[in-house]
Design an enzyme around this catalytic site. Structure first.
Site, PDB file in Angstrom:
ATOM      1  N   ARG A 255       1.116  -1.397   0.189  1.00 55.13           N
ATOM      2  CA  ARG A 255       0.023   0.256   0.034  1.00 55.13           C
ATOM      3  C   ARG A 255       0.865   1.365   0.096  1.00 55.13           C
ATOM      4  O   ARG A 255       0.851   1.675   0.530  1.00 55.13           O
ATOM      5  CB  ARG A 255      -0.864   0.158   1.892  1.00 55.13           C
ATOM      6  CG  ARG A 255      -2.273  -0.644   1.269  1.00 55.13           C
ATOM      7  CD  ARG A 255      -2.636  -1.141   0.649  1.00 55.13           C
ATOM      8  NE  ARG A 255      -3.690  -2.781   0.611  1.00 55.13           N
ATOM      9  CZ  ARG A 255      -3.898  -3.692   0.054  1.00 55.13           C
ATOM     10  NH1 ARG A 255      -2.960  -3.934  -0.499  1.00 55.13           N
ATOM     11  NH2 ARG A 255      -4.500  -4.486   0.157  1.00 55.13           N
TER      12      ARG A 255
ATOM     13  N   SER B 205     -11.114   1.020   3.910  1.00 57.29           N
ATOM     14  CA  SER B 205      -9.938   0.590   5.734  1.00 57.29           C
ATOM     15  C   SER B 205      -9.518   1.730   5.735  1.00 57.29           C
ATOM     16  O   SER B 205      -8.898   3.095   4.992  1.00 57.29           O
ATOM     17  CB  SER B 205      -8.824   0.063   4.984  1.00 57.29           C
ATOM     18  OG  SER B 205      -9.092  -1.629   4.231  1.00 57.29           O
TER      19      SER B 205
ATOM     20  N   GLU C  12      -5.041   4.924   6.595  1.00 62.57           N
ATOM     21  CA  GLU C  12      -4.066   4.562   5.245  1.00 62.57           C
ATOM     22  C   GLU C  12      -4.695   6.253   4.359  1.00 62.57           C
ATOM     23  O   GLU C  12      -3.615   6.296   3.174  1.00 62.57           O
ATOM     24  CB  GLU C  12      -5.485   3.592   4.707  1.00 62.57           C
ATOM     25  CG  GLU C  12      -4.839   3.174   3.520  1.00 62.57           C
ATOM     26  CD  GLU C  12      -5.809   1.907   2.298  1.00 62.57           C
ATOM     27  OE1 GLU C  12      -5.664   0.307   3.063  1.00 62.57           O
ATOM     28  OE2 GLU C  12      -6.861   1.776   2.099  1.00 62.57           O
TER      29      GLU C  12
HETATM   30  P1  FAD Z   1      -8.253   9.822  -4.607  1.00 58.15           P
HETATM   31  O1  FAD Z   1      -9.104   9.624  -3.208  1.00 58.15           O
HETATM   32  O2  FAD Z   1      -9.081  10.471  -5.331  1.00 58.15           O
HETATM   33  O3  FAD Z   1      -7.063   9.823  -4.613  1.00 58.15           O
HETATM   34  C1  FAD Z   1      -6.058   9.361  -3.197  1.00 58.15           C
HETATM   35  C2  FAD Z   1      -4.432   9.786  -3.479  1.00 58.15           C
HETATM   36  O4  FAD Z   1      -4.173  10.051  -4.648  1.00 58.15           O
HETATM   37  C3  FAD Z   1      -4.087  11.660  -2.934  1.00 58.15           C
HETATM   38  O5  FAD Z   1      -3.182  11.917  -2.590  1.00 58.15           O
HETATM   39  C4  FAD Z   1      -4.885  12.259  -4.548  1.00 58.15           C
HETATM   40  O6  FAD Z   1      -4.452  13.543  -4.975  1.00 58.15           O
HETATM   41  C5  FAD Z   1      -3.653  10.888  -5.663  1.00 58.15           C
HETATM   42  N1  FAD Z   1      -3.918  10.862  -6.893  1.00 58.15           N
HETATM   43  C6  FAD Z   1      -5.239  10.238  -7.150  1.00 58.15           C
HETATM   44  N2  FAD Z   1      -5.138  11.031  -8.813  1.00 58.15           N
HETATM   45  C7  FAD Z   1      -3.918  10.829  -9.076  1.00 58.15           C
HETATM   46  C8  FAD Z   1      -3.125  11.337 -10.391  1.00 58.15           C
HETATM   47  N3  FAD Z   1      -3.634  10.645 -11.609  1.00 58.15           N
HETATM   48  N4  FAD Z   1      -1.999  11.562 -10.346  1.00 58.15           N
HETATM   49  C9  FAD Z   1      -1.291  11.732  -9.419  1.00 58.15           C
HETATM   50  N5  FAD Z   1      -2.465  12.272  -7.753  1.00 58.15           N
HETATM   51  C10 FAD Z   1      -3.327  11.303  -8.055  1.00 58.15           C
HETATM   52  N6  FAD Z   1      -7.982   0.193  -1.972  1.00 58.15           N
HETATM   53  C11 FAD Z   1      -7.030  -0.739  -1.529  1.00 58.15           C
HETATM   54  O7  FAD Z   1      -6.203  -1.028  -2.211  1.00 58.15           O
HETATM   55  N7  FAD Z   1      -7.690  -2.068  -2.098  1.00 58.15           N
HETATM   56  C12 FAD Z   1      -8.723  -2.322  -1.558  1.00 58.15           C
HETATM   57  O8  FAD Z   1      -9.435  -3.142  -1.492  1.00 58.15           O
HETATM   58  C13 FAD Z   1      -9.736  -0.521  -1.777  1.00 58.15           C
HETATM   59  N8  FAD Z   1     -11.186  -0.995  -0.936  1.00 58.15           N
HETATM   60  C14 FAD Z   1     -11.785   0.327  -0.569  1.00 58.15           C
HETATM   61  C15 FAD Z   1     -12.998   0.057  -0.687  1.00 58.15           C
HETATM   62  C16 FAD Z   1     -13.862   0.871  -0.792  1.00 58.15           C
HETATM   63  C17 FAD Z   1     -15.388   1.134   0.017  1.00 58.15           C
HETATM   64  C18 FAD Z   1     -13.175   2.807  -0.099  1.00 58.15           C
HETATM   65  C19 FAD Z   1     -14.219   3.265   0.193  1.00 58.15           C
HETATM   66  C20 FAD Z   1     -11.778   2.555  -0.742  1.00 58.15           C
HETATM   67  C21 FAD Z   1     -11.712   1.148  -1.184  1.00 58.15           C
HETATM   68  N9  FAD Z   1      -9.837   1.616  -1.472  1.00 58.15           N
HETATM   69  C22 FAD Z   1      -8.502  -0.052  -1.723  1.00 58.15           C
HETATM   70  C23 FAD Z   1      -8.824   2.627  -1.490  1.00 58.15           C
HETATM   71  C24 FAD Z   1      -9.453   3.455  -2.304  1.00 58.15           C
HETATM   72  O9  FAD Z   1     -10.099   3.114  -3.626  1.00 58.15           O
HETATM   73  C25 FAD Z   1      -8.170   3.687  -3.482  1.00 58.15           C
HETATM   74  O10 FAD Z   1      -7.119   3.767  -2.818  1.00 58.15           O
HETATM   75  C26 FAD Z   1      -7.518   3.894  -4.856  1.00 58.15           C
HETATM   76  O11 FAD Z   1      -6.608   2.906  -5.774  1.00 58.15           O
HETATM   77  C27 FAD Z   1      -8.265   5.182  -4.659  1.00 58.15           C
HETATM   78  O12 FAD Z   1      -8.486   5.620  -6.193  1.00 58.15           O
HETATM   79  P2  FAD Z   1      -9.144   7.580  -5.597  1.00 58.15           P
HETATM   80  O13 FAD Z   1      -9.403   7.567  -7.768  1.00 58.15           O
HETATM   81  O14 FAD Z   1     -10.688   7.192  -5.480  1.00 58.15           O
HETATM   82  O15 FAD Z   1      -8.066   8.172  -5.221  1.00 58.15           O
HETATM   83  P1  NAP Z   2     -10.135 -10.190   5.132  1.00 60.07           P
HETATM   84  O1  NAP Z   2     -10.411 -11.592   4.318  1.00 60.07           O
HETATM   85  O2  NAP Z   2     -11.457 -10.548   6.245  1.00 60.07           O
HETATM   86  O3  NAP Z   2      -8.786 -10.683   5.677  1.00 60.07           O
HETATM   87  C1  NAP Z   2      -8.259  -9.151   6.877  1.00 60.07           C
HETATM   88  C2  NAP Z   2      -7.198  -8.970   6.451  1.00 60.07           C
HETATM   89  O4  NAP Z   2      -5.889 -10.212   6.756  1.00 60.07           O
HETATM   90  C3  NAP Z   2      -6.427  -8.305   5.143  1.00 60.07           C
HETATM   91  O5  NAP Z   2      -6.617  -7.069   5.636  1.00 60.07           O
HETATM   92  C4  NAP Z   2      -5.404  -9.263   4.797  1.00 60.07           C
HETATM   93  O6  NAP Z   2      -4.356  -7.979   4.211  1.00 60.07           O
HETATM   94  C5  NAP Z   2      -5.497 -10.282   5.314  1.00 60.07           C
HETATM   95  N1  NAP Z   2      -5.779 -11.310   5.021  1.00 60.07           N
HETATM   96  C6  NAP Z   2      -6.229 -12.344   4.947  1.00 60.07           C
HETATM   97  N2  NAP Z   2      -5.635 -13.431   4.111  1.00 60.07           N
HETATM   98  C7  NAP Z   2      -4.306 -13.807   4.082  1.00 60.07           C
HETATM   99  C8  NAP Z   2      -3.231 -13.944   3.103  1.00 60.07           C
HETATM  100  N3  NAP Z   2      -3.402 -15.865   3.079  1.00 60.07           N
HETATM  101  N4  NAP Z   2      -2.103 -13.966   3.044  1.00 60.07           N
HETATM  102  C9  NAP Z   2      -1.857 -12.216   3.812  1.00 60.07           C
HETATM  103  N5  NAP Z   2      -2.994 -11.639   3.877  1.00 60.07           N
HETATM  104  C10 NAP Z   2      -4.266 -11.602   4.384  1.00 60.07           C
HETATM  105  O7  NAP Z   2     -10.099  -8.341   4.826  1.00 60.07           O
HETATM  106  P2  NAP Z   2     -11.825  -7.945   3.857  1.00 60.07           P
HETATM  107  O8  NAP Z   2     -11.447  -6.719   5.016  1.00 60.07           O
HETATM  108  O9  NAP Z   2     -12.752  -8.556   3.785  1.00 60.07           O
HETATM  109  O10 NAP Z   2     -10.740  -7.502   2.686  1.00 60.07           O
HETATM  110  C11 NAP Z   2     -10.609  -8.186   1.847  1.00 60.07           C
HETATM  111  C12 NAP Z   2      -9.145  -7.467   0.484  1.00 60.07           C
HETATM  112  O11 NAP Z   2     -10.075  -6.442   0.126  1.00 60.07           O
HETATM  113  C13 NAP Z   2      -7.671  -8.129   1.075  1.00 60.07           C
HETATM  114  O12 NAP Z   2      -7.419  -7.910   0.313  1.00 60.07           O
HETATM  115  C14 NAP Z   2      -8.091  -6.156   1.520  1.00 60.07           C
HETATM  116  O13 NAP Z   2      -6.898  -5.545   1.767  1.00 60.07           O
HETATM  117  C15 NAP Z   2      -8.951  -6.036   0.642  1.00 60.07           C
HETATM  118  N6  NAP Z   2      -9.595  -4.386   0.983  1.00 60.07           N
HETATM  119  C16 NAP Z   2      -8.974  -3.370   0.601  1.00 60.07           C
HETATM  120  C17 NAP Z   2      -9.856  -2.226   1.450  1.00 60.07           C
HETATM  121  C18 NAP Z   2      -8.286  -0.517   1.463  1.00 60.07           C
HETATM  122  O14 NAP Z   2      -9.627   0.259   1.496  1.00 60.07           O
HETATM  123  N7  NAP Z   2      -7.727  -1.182   1.537  1.00 60.07           N
HETATM  124  C19 NAP Z   2     -11.640  -2.073   1.566  1.00 60.07           C
HETATM  125  C20 NAP Z   2     -11.936  -2.932   1.657  1.00 60.07           C
HETATM  126  C21 NAP Z   2     -11.119  -4.291   1.032  1.00 60.07           C
HETATM  127  P3  NAP Z   2      -4.533  -7.750   3.266  1.00 60.07           P
HETATM  128  O15 NAP Z   2      -5.446  -6.572   2.794  1.00 60.07           O
HETATM  129  O16 NAP Z   2      -3.117  -7.371   2.540  1.00 60.07           O
HETATM  130  O17 NAP Z   2      -5.362  -7.942   1.845  1.00 60.07           O
END
Ligand code: FAD
Ligand code: NAP
Length: 339
Positions: free
Chosen positions: A165, A239, A334
């Site tokens: 991340r 998250s 995050e």
């Molecule tokens: P924004 O929120 O608009 O921006 C995020 C940052 O990136 C800001 O600092 C912004 O300035 C910068 N940025 C955006 N676009 C650019 C660009 N073109 N050039 C330079 N900088 C830029 N993330 C995960 O990794 N895995 C997940 O599974 C995941 N699940 C999510 C689920 C939900 C319900 C929500 C709400 C969020 C989740 N996220 C997850 C977080 C998020 O969706 C991601 O990080 C996504 O990539 C953010 O994209 P955005 O366009 O909304 O960025």
């Molecule tokens: P989950 O399956 O309940 O698991 C909880 C956490 O454990 C996750 O964050 C995941 O890490 C870790 N995990 C589970 N199994 C793993 C494995 N075999 N090896 C390594 N790490 C493991 O998680 P959840 O909340 O439902 O999310 C499911 C997936 O969607 C995850 O990958 C999570 O990152 C992604 N997600 C991300 C966001 C966001 O905003 N960043 C929001 C929702 C969901 P990792 O997160 O490293 O995978």
């Protein structure tokens, strides 16, 4: 011609629905418009804040300077062999629609990353990841404009310094570049990645020969919809904390006191903890504090029911503090906090 407007509300442009305003605002649909925006900011000594889908930001107040909403479109095949394909994507394309589009074209590899909110241009910022796959595994290169010089730069995988991340754009390159397009290295033949436990479980009843990338995407969407609040109905930023990565020694120590500690050994010998488990154990799941709170199904997701960024950050602070008191583990936010 670029349309720059003053004092624009951003509440509808961030998934936490925080009531922030941009001092100046514009939407860019081309590199030329982005250059114009950068020139304007330089000439008027205004700072630039780039906004994608607003799904990973906490807008904790009004945003000074120029907010540039990314809207550069385009998805095109940049190269293809029997097994591989390079797909170039404008930074303004919706990520999930891109995943569906690639699958429909027979370009595989993004299926585990289905239904992540936001735009393609933000995907490299935190090296988005889910269900066992990270962007860096599908990344070829990106194009960006340097914020201060307007110079066009191409960056390859080593330049982006992707981590968990994390990337150069959150570290030394923070606020230096606006990403304009991303080129993905996808596969023309399915290469399924099914090791993530929740995915395995959901696919357990399927005959392996029936498991296609499209089915994986469908199942990922089903799991996500069942576990995560939809920001349209309950504003959130996914998250709120990153999963902390700690030393093996500290993990062994914690395991003594907490035999059910959820932990995953990392290739570098350290151990990743599930931040959601820590927050839950500290007793925060379902907490309501005024107009903000912790989701009752998923302790890692903070929700906004009409509150402010300040309230949300105060809650996050209290959670991080109590997790530290209990586990001596630091939680890092995050989403990026603005201003
Ligand atoms: P924004 O929120 O608009 O921006 C995020 C940052 O990136 C800001 O600092 C912004 O300035 C910068 N940025 C955006 N676009 C650019 C660009 N073109 N050039 C330079 N900088 C830029 N993330 C995960 O990794 N895995 C997940 O599974 C995941 N699940 C999510 C689920 C939900 C319900 C929500 C709400 C969020 C989740 N996220 C997850 C977080 C998020 O969706 C991601 O990080 C996504 O990539 C953010 O994209 P955005 O366009 O909304 O960025
Ligand atoms: P989950 O399956 O309940 O698991 C909880 C956490 O454990 C996750 O964050 C995941 O890490 C870790 N995990 C589970 N199994 C793993 C494995 N075999 N090896 C390594 N790490 C493991 O998680 P959840 O909340 O439902 O999310 C499911 C997936 O969607 C995850 O990958 C999570 O990152 C992604 N997600 C991300 C966001 C966001 O905003 N960043 C929001 C929702 C969901 P990792 O997160 O490293 O995978």
């Amino acid at each position: 011609m670029l349309d720059i407007r003053p004092n624009i509300p951003l509440q509808a442009l961030n998934t936490l629905a925080l009531p922030s305003r941009a001092e100046h605002f514009c939407r860019v649909t081309s590199n030329e418009q982005l250059l114009e925006a950068l020139d304007w900011a330089r000439a008027n000594r205004q700072r630039i804040t780039v906004l994608g889908g607003g799904s990973n930001v906490v807008l904790a107040g009004d945003i000074p300077g120029l907010v540039v909403a990314m809207a550069i479109p385009g998805i095109s095949l940049a190269g293809q062999t029997a097994e591989k394909c390079l797909v170039s994507v404008g930074a303004g394309e919706n990520w999930h629609q891109l995943v569906l589009h690639t699958l429909a074209q027979g370009w595989f590899g993004l299926e585990n990353l289905a239904l992540i909110p936001g735009l393609a241009g933000a995907a490299p910022i935190q090296n988005i990841g889910a269900y066992g796959v990270e962007l860096r595994e599908r990344f070829h290169s990106l194009e960006a404009l340097h914020v201060h010089t307007g110079e066009r730069v191409s960056m390859y995988i080593d330049d982006c310094r992707f981590g968990y991340r994390d990337s150069v754009f959150k570290q030394s390159g923070r606020d230096r570049y606006v990403i304009t397009s991303v080129t993905l290295a996808l596969s023309s033949v399915p290469e399924l990645r099914l090791e993530y436990p929740a995915l395995q479980q959901a696919l357990a009843d399927h005959d392996p020969v029936d498991i296609t990338p499209a089915l994986v995407a469908e199942v990922v969407c089903e799991i996500r919809r069942s576990k995560l609040p939809d920001p349209v109905h309950l504003p959130n930023a996914g998250s709120f904390f990153k999963n902390p990565v700690i030393s093996a020694e500290q993990s062994v120590e914690l395991q003594r006191s907490y035999p059910h500690l959820v932990s995953y050994p990392q290739p570098d010998g350290r151990v990743k903890l599930a931040a959601g488990w820590l927050v839950d154990q500290a007793g925060w799941k379902g907490t309501v504090r005024g107009n903000v709170g912790v989701h009752d199904q998923q302790a890692l997701v903070l929700v906004n029911r009409g509150g402010t960024g300040e309230e949300l950050l105060a809650l996050a602070d209290a959670i991080a503090h109590s997790v530290y008191q209990q586990f001596e583990v630091e939680l890092e936010l995050e989403p990026r906090v603005y201003p």
